[in-house]
Design an enzyme around this catalytic site. Structure first.
Site, PDB file in Angstrom:
ATOM      1  N   GLY A 178      15.600 -15.499  11.536  1.00 22.42           N
ATOM      2  CA  GLY A 178      14.738 -15.247  12.685  1.00 22.42           C
ATOM      3  C   GLY A 178      14.322 -13.784  12.824  1.00 22.42           C
ATOM      4  CB  ILE A 179      13.797 -11.764  15.905  1.00 26.22           C
ATOM      5  CG1 ILE A 179      12.670 -12.602  16.513  1.00 26.22           C
ATOM      6  CG2 ILE A 179      13.635 -10.284  16.262  1.00 26.22           C
ATOM      7  CD1 ILE A 179      12.645 -12.629  18.044  1.00 26.22           C
ATOM      8  CE1 TYR A 198      17.930 -15.715  25.330  1.00 24.79           C
ATOM      9  CE2 TYR A 198      15.969 -15.613  26.726  1.00 24.79           C
ATOM     10  CZ  TYR A 198      16.590 -15.376  25.511  1.00 24.79           C
ATOM     11  OH  TYR A 198      15.884 -14.798  24.483  1.00 24.79           O
TER      12      TYR A 198
HETATM   13  P1  NDP Z   1      17.533 -17.532  16.236  1.00 28.46           P
HETATM   14  O1  NDP Z   1      18.103 -18.671  17.007  1.00 28.46           O
HETATM   15  O2  NDP Z   1      16.568 -17.784  15.141  1.00 28.46           O
HETATM   16  O3  NDP Z   1      18.725 -16.604  15.677  1.00 28.46           O
HETATM   17  C1  NDP Z   1      19.789 -16.259  16.498  1.00 28.46           C
HETATM   18  C2  NDP Z   1      20.684 -15.339  15.723  1.00 28.46           C
HETATM   19  O4  NDP Z   1      21.790 -14.950  16.547  1.00 28.46           O
HETATM   20  C3  NDP Z   1      21.286 -16.015  14.487  1.00 28.46           C
HETATM   21  O5  NDP Z   1      21.353 -15.086  13.459  1.00 28.46           O
HETATM   22  C4  NDP Z   1      22.673 -16.393  14.968  1.00 28.46           C
HETATM   23  O6  NDP Z   1      23.633 -16.477  13.933  1.00 28.46           O
HETATM   24  C5  NDP Z   1      22.988 -15.205  15.847  1.00 28.46           C
HETATM   25  N1  NDP Z   1      24.086 -15.494  16.766  1.00 28.46           N
HETATM   26  C6  NDP Z   1      24.107 -16.341  17.810  1.00 28.46           C
HETATM   27  N2  NDP Z   1      25.311 -16.333  18.402  1.00 28.46           N
HETATM   28  C7  NDP Z   1      26.070 -15.450  17.717  1.00 28.46           C
HETATM   29  C8  NDP Z   1      27.406 -15.005  17.826  1.00 28.46           C
HETATM   30  N3  NDP Z   1      28.237 -15.470  18.765  1.00 28.46           N
HETATM   31  N4  NDP Z   1      27.863 -14.088  16.942  1.00 28.46           N
HETATM   32  C9  NDP Z   1      27.057 -13.613  15.973  1.00 28.46           C
HETATM   33  N5  NDP Z   1      25.785 -13.997  15.807  1.00 28.46           N
HETATM   34  C10 NDP Z   1      25.300 -14.913  16.667  1.00 28.46           C
HETATM   35  O7  NDP Z   1      16.882 -16.605  17.355  1.00 28.46           O
HETATM   36  P2  NDP Z   1      15.692 -15.528  17.299  1.00 28.46           P
HETATM   37  O8  NDP Z   1      15.614 -14.896  15.992  1.00 28.46           O
HETATM   38  O9  NDP Z   1      14.516 -16.144  17.926  1.00 28.46           O
HETATM   39  O10 NDP Z   1      16.271 -14.498  18.382  1.00 28.46           O
HETATM   40  C11 NDP Z   1      16.851 -13.255  18.052  1.00 28.46           C
HETATM   41  C12 NDP Z   1      17.007 -12.465  19.340  1.00 28.46           C
HETATM   42  O11 NDP Z   1      15.716 -12.286  19.923  1.00 28.46           O
HETATM   43  C13 NDP Z   1      17.861 -13.183  20.389  1.00 28.46           C
HETATM   44  O12 NDP Z   1      18.667 -12.244  21.068  1.00 28.46           O
HETATM   45  C14 NDP Z   1      16.817 -13.762  21.323  1.00 28.46           C
HETATM   46  O13 NDP Z   1      17.338 -13.930  22.620  1.00 28.46           O
HETATM   47  C15 NDP Z   1      15.736 -12.708  21.266  1.00 28.46           C
HETATM   48  N6  NDP Z   1      14.421 -13.176  21.667  1.00 28.46           N
HETATM   49  C16 NDP Z   1      13.782 -14.178  20.984  1.00 28.46           C
HETATM   50  C17 NDP Z   1      12.537 -14.585  21.386  1.00 28.46           C
HETATM   51  C18 NDP Z   1      11.771 -15.647  20.676  1.00 28.46           C
HETATM   52  O14 NDP Z   1      10.692 -16.007  21.168  1.00 28.46           O
HETATM   53  N7  NDP Z   1      12.221 -16.170  19.557  1.00 28.46           N
HETATM   54  C19 NDP Z   1      11.877 -13.998  22.558  1.00 28.46           C
HETATM   55  C20 NDP Z   1      12.632 -12.961  23.199  1.00 28.46           C
HETATM   56  C21 NDP Z   1      13.850 -12.577  22.750  1.00 28.46           C
HETATM   57  P3  NDP Z   1      23.922 -17.872  13.168  1.00 28.46           P
HETATM   58  O15 NDP Z   1      22.882 -18.021  12.105  1.00 28.46           O
HETATM   59  O16 NDP Z   1      25.281 -17.675  12.636  1.00 28.46           O
HETATM   60  O17 NDP Z   1      23.826 -18.960  14.210  1.00 28.46           O
END
Ligand code: NDP
Length: 234
Positions: free
Chosen positions: A13-14, A140
């Site tokens: 992701g991001i 959230y």
């Molecule tokens: P994804 O769901 O694609 O990815 C989430 C990431 O967070 C994964 O790498 C996941 O790891 C990791 N993660 C979650 N929980 C934990 C944990 N307990 N310990 C370590 N790693 C963890 O999300 P996005 O890429 O969309 O989001 C990335 C960030 O951007 C987030 O903080 C989100 O809130 C923020 N964001 C996203 C938006 C969007 O539109 N997509 C908008 C605004 C903010 P694993 O692969 O192991 O699950």
């Protein structure tokens, strides 16, 4: 360049786009994952940000490979959406623990060495909903606005030691996370984005690498929206 960078949740992701952007400019990049392994060409460490021992072990691994973390990107995050009336306490605290307390855990571990080096760049990946609020996302949104108070307090505590703490607030970006939204909610959000489109992960990464750059050394405690105008500067 050539700095030691750690991106939590940088395996997809991001976070992955952010990690790749730093790697492209020549930094030594580590990403955390929770079992998926590291993406091609990136150094991966297993880390669950809800567990302080796991965070500590991951940092030690990164330090051994790349040296002390100089640039920390607190990106790992989850959602667990439902309306307040249906949200139980565990749903609230689980999201806060991963998104906000998790960001605090990695910050606390990183700043130990940043203080010694008298240099550090911390960027929190918040969200436009941290400022606008969002129905069904009390947990959230609270976690995301909490990051702003955290960044600004760190700025006040450590700003004099060469450390910056800033926030990037993305709008709607197509990733696994937003995949979970209903079509109706997605249409609704898109209808309120002046840019009329979703953001790309690369557009978020560009803001993050800028805030971590030498050129951004005097930007501290700032919130940089990357949202196509959705939050209108909030
Ligand atoms: P994804 O769901 O694609 O990815 C989430 C990431 O967070 C994964 O790498 C996941 O790891 C990791 N993660 C979650 N929980 C934990 C944990 N307990 N310990 C370590 N790693 C963890 O999300 P996005 O890429 O969309 O989001 C990335 C960030 O951007 C987030 O903080 C989100 O809130 C923020 N964001 C996203 C938006 C969007 O539109 N997509 C908008 C605004 C903010 P694993 O692969 O192991 O699950």
């Amino acid at each position: 360049m050539g700095r030691s960078v750690l991106v939590t949740g940088g395996n997809r992701g991001i976070g992955l786009a952010i990690a790749r952007a730093f790697a492209e400019q020549g930094d030594k990049v580590a990403v955390t994952h929770r079992g998926s392994g590291a993406p091609d060409g990136l150094f991966g460490v297993r880390c669950d940000v809800t567990n302080a021992a796991s965070v500590d072990a991951a940092f030690t691994e990164v330090e051994d490979a790349h040296g002390p973390v100089e640039v920390l990107i607190a990106n790992a995050g989850i959602t667990d959406d439902t309306l307040l009336m249906r949200m139980d306490e565990e749903q609230f605290t689980t999201v806060i623990d991963a998104n906000l307390t998790g960001a605090w855990r990695v910050t606390k571990r990183a700043t130990r060495n940043m203080l010694k080096a008298r240099f550090g760049r911390i960027v929190y990946i918040s969200s436009v909903v941290g400022m606008l609020g969002s129905p069904g996302q009390v947990n959230y949104a609270a976690s995301k606005s909490g990051m702003i108070g955290m960044a600004r307090s760190i700025t006040r505590e450590l700003g004099g030691r060469g450390i910056t703490a800033n926030v990037v607030a993305p709008g709607f970006v197509a990733t696994d996370m937003t995949e979970q939204l209903t079509d109706e909610r997605r249409k609704q959000i898109l209808g309120s984005v002046p840019a009329g489109r979703y953001g790309t992960t690369d557009e978020i990464a560009a803001a993050v690498t800028f805030l971590a750059s030498d050129a951004a050394g005097y930007i501290n405690g700032a919130v940089l929206p990357v949202d196509g105008g959705l939050g209108m500067g909030h």
